[in-house]
Design an enzyme around this catalytic site. Structure first.
Site, PDB file in Angstrom:
ATOM      1  N   SER A  11       7.358  -9.440  14.342  1.00  0.00           N
ATOM      2  CA  SER A  11       8.248  -8.192  14.229  1.00  0.00           C
ATOM      3  C   SER A  11       9.787  -8.373  14.234  1.00  0.00           C
ATOM      4  CB  SER A  11       7.906  -7.000  14.899  1.00  0.00           C
ATOM      5  OG  SER A  11       8.773  -6.081  15.030  1.00  0.00           O
ATOM      6  N   TYR A  57       5.806  -4.650  23.295  1.00  0.00           N
ATOM      7  CA  TYR A  57       5.716  -4.792  21.949  1.00  0.00           C
ATOM      8  C   TYR A  57       6.755  -6.219  21.752  1.00  0.00           C
ATOM      9  CZ  TYR A  57       5.408  -4.479  16.802  1.00  0.00           C
ATOM     10  OH  TYR A  57       5.313  -4.564  15.536  1.00  0.00           O
TER      11      TYR A  57
HETATM   12  P1  NAP Z   1      -1.289  -0.547  11.486  1.00  0.00           P
HETATM   13  O1  NAP Z   1      -1.111   0.343  10.170  1.00  0.00           O
HETATM   14  O2  NAP Z   1      -1.324   0.389  12.825  1.00  0.00           O
HETATM   15  O3  NAP Z   1      -2.807  -1.197  11.445  1.00  0.00           O
HETATM   16  C1  NAP Z   1      -3.074  -2.182  12.597  1.00  0.00           C
HETATM   17  C2  NAP Z   1      -4.220  -3.036  12.164  1.00  0.00           C
HETATM   18  O4  NAP Z   1      -4.384  -3.846  13.409  1.00  0.00           O
HETATM   19  C3  NAP Z   1      -5.564  -2.237  11.896  1.00  0.00           C
HETATM   20  O5  NAP Z   1      -6.252  -2.863  10.956  1.00  0.00           O
HETATM   21  C4  NAP Z   1      -6.212  -2.233  13.195  1.00  0.00           C
HETATM   22  O6  NAP Z   1      -7.664  -2.283  13.370  1.00  0.00           O
HETATM   23  C5  NAP Z   1      -5.938  -3.956  13.734  1.00  0.00           C
HETATM   24  N1  NAP Z   1      -6.120  -4.020  15.095  1.00  0.00           N
HETATM   25  C6  NAP Z   1      -5.500  -3.270  16.111  1.00  0.00           C
HETATM   26  N2  NAP Z   1      -5.628  -3.790  17.402  1.00  0.00           N
HETATM   27  C7  NAP Z   1      -6.994  -4.902  16.893  1.00  0.00           C
HETATM   28  C8  NAP Z   1      -7.556  -5.520  17.713  1.00  0.00           C
HETATM   29  N3  NAP Z   1      -7.715  -5.387  19.035  1.00  0.00           N
HETATM   30  N4  NAP Z   1      -8.481  -6.334  17.101  1.00  0.00           N
HETATM   31  C9  NAP Z   1      -8.494  -6.364  15.845  1.00  0.00           C
HETATM   32  N5  NAP Z   1      -7.861  -5.523  14.988  1.00  0.00           N
HETATM   33  C10 NAP Z   1      -6.963  -4.840  15.537  1.00  0.00           C
HETATM   34  O7  NAP Z   1      -0.417  -1.628  11.801  1.00  0.00           O
HETATM   35  P2  NAP Z   1       0.590  -2.288  10.717  1.00  0.00           P
HETATM   36  O8  NAP Z   1       1.788  -1.602  10.516  1.00  0.00           O
HETATM   37  O9  NAP Z   1      -0.042  -2.419   9.505  1.00  0.00           O
HETATM   38  O10 NAP Z   1       0.961  -3.642  11.475  1.00  0.00           O
HETATM   39  C11 NAP Z   1       0.366  -4.765  11.021  1.00  0.00           C
HETATM   40  C12 NAP Z   1       1.120  -6.077  12.107  1.00  0.00           C
HETATM   41  O11 NAP Z   1       2.620  -6.006  11.529  1.00  0.00           O
HETATM   42  C13 NAP Z   1       1.145  -5.751  13.431  1.00  0.00           C
HETATM   43  O12 NAP Z   1       0.978  -6.980  14.061  1.00  0.00           O
HETATM   44  C14 NAP Z   1       2.471  -5.241  13.555  1.00  0.00           C
HETATM   45  O13 NAP Z   1       2.854  -5.338  14.971  1.00  0.00           O
HETATM   46  C15 NAP Z   1       3.249  -5.749  12.617  1.00  0.00           C
HETATM   47  N6  NAP Z   1       4.485  -4.959  12.246  1.00  0.00           N
HETATM   48  C16 NAP Z   1       4.399  -3.626  11.627  1.00  0.00           C
HETATM   49  C17 NAP Z   1       5.743  -3.101  11.336  1.00  0.00           C
HETATM   50  C18 NAP Z   1       5.663  -1.915  10.950  1.00  0.00           C
HETATM   51  O14 NAP Z   1       6.872  -1.252  10.685  1.00  0.00           O
HETATM   52  N7  NAP Z   1       4.642  -1.014  10.468  1.00  0.00           N
HETATM   53  C19 NAP Z   1       6.922  -3.878  11.684  1.00  0.00           C
HETATM   54  C20 NAP Z   1       7.001  -5.229  12.095  1.00  0.00           C
HETATM   55  C21 NAP Z   1       5.815  -5.736  12.410  1.00  0.00           C
HETATM   56  P3  NAP Z   1      -8.378  -0.927  13.053  1.00  0.00           P
HETATM   57  O15 NAP Z   1      -8.120  -0.316  11.856  1.00  0.00           O
HETATM   58  O16 NAP Z   1      -9.803  -1.098  13.268  1.00  0.00           O
HETATM   59  O17 NAP Z   1      -7.755  -0.229  14.206  1.00  0.00           O
END
Ligand code: NAP
Length: 255
Positions: free
Chosen positions: A145, A162
């Site tokens: 991130s 985070y």
């Molecule tokens: P999200 O919509 O909240 O989805 C999170 C995903 O991670 C879900 O598929 C969830 O599974 C899975 N997950 C969470 N804890 C887990 C665990 N302990 N074991 C296995 N799976 C787990 O998040 P997102 O925004 O798509 O984020 C994806 C990645 O991008 C993350 O690493 C996040 O930090 C990074 N990121 C996001 C953003 C942003 O703005 N959205 C920015 C920078 C980086 P379930 O559905 O089963 O809960």
């Protein structure tokens, strides 16, 4: 299945049930990979990802595992290997965020965020690397991130654990690239603000401030991140390893 730049490849994407992980699963499947879709709790959402992969002409299976657990993660790899053989393409995307007052952050929250975001990446890479090294071919992308590059000056608090975990992911990917080269390429993607469940509760005011500071003038989509991730997994990126690429619409620029 079988057409495209990932034809014949076996991919595993953690956190593939929703958001960024789902978009990565769909793009990999569309381009020919067989995709193992990992999720922690959202079985229905993971099944939807599989349906969307099918609609895109791809195939795969869903696997439940909490990546914070070595036992869960290892059992998932056992199942993938039994179903399909060793993993060629790994994306450590599963992530958890803590939107809480940093100054009073409870120890348990710190431990959980670090366990999912950095131990989770470690567990997957450690489980995947032996087969990749044995076959002298593996491609890994770790999702970090922009918070891992520098704490946001706009969102001044609530992301301490985070941000720390995401800095660790960048360092982990760099070190793995050196340790496992030339057989395995390991890169990092650092997204800015992407529209997913993780960011849906952000206030309109905060969102507008971030977009106002973003040269591209918008928030990102999961597909923006999937595009970059798939490039790094592809043959076109064969001379790229140990790097961190930012996809933030210009909100953050590396020196
Ligand atoms: P999200 O919509 O909240 O989805 C999170 C995903 O991670 C879900 O598929 C969830 O599974 C899975 N997950 C969470 N804890 C887990 C665990 N302990 N074991 C296995 N799976 C787990 O998040 P997102 O925004 O798509 O984020 C994806 C990645 O991008 C993350 O690493 C996040 O930090 C990074 N990121 C996001 C953003 C942003 O703005 N959205 C920015 C920078 C980086 P379930 O559905 O089963 O809960």
């Amino acid at each position: 299945m079988g057409e495209g730049r990932f034809a014949g490849r076996t991919a595993l994407v953690t956190g593939g049930s929703r958001g960024i992980g789902r978009a990565i699963c769909i793009q990999l499947a569309r381009e020919g990979a067989w995709v193992a879709v990992n999720y922690a709790e959202s079985a229905e959402a993971a099944a939807e990802t599989l349906d969307l992969m099918g609609a895109a002409g791809g195939e795969g299976v869903v696997f439940q595992a909490d990546v914070a657990s070595w036992e869960d993660t290892s059992a998932m790899f056992d199942a993938v290997e039994a179903a399909r053989g060793p993993v060629d393409l790994l994306v450590t995307n599963a992530g958890a965020a803590s939107f809480q007052d940093d100054v009073n952050m409870p120890l348990e929250l710190w431990r959980r965020i670090l366990a999912v975001n950095i131990d989770g990446a470690f567990h997957c890479v450690w489980r995947a690397k032996e087969a990749m090294l044995a076959r002298k071919d593996g491609r890994i992308v770790c999702i970090s991130s922009i918070q891992g590059l520098a704490p946001s000056r706009i969102r001044r608090d609530r992301l301490l654990a985070y941000g720390t975990s995401k800095s660790a992911v960048i360092g982990f990917a760099r070190n793995c690239a050196v340790a496992f080269g030339p057989d395995i390429r390991v890169n990092c993607v650092a997204p800015g603000l992407i529209d997913t469940d993780m960011t849906k509760d952000m206030s309109d005011e905060m969102r507008a401030r971030i977009v106002g500071e973003t040269p591209a003038g918008r928030t990102g989509t999961p597909e923006d991140v999937a595009e970059l991730t798939c490039f790094l997994l592809s043959d076109a990126a064969s001379f790229i390893t140990g790097q961190t690429y930012v996809t933030s619409g210009g909100l953050v620029t590396l020196p």
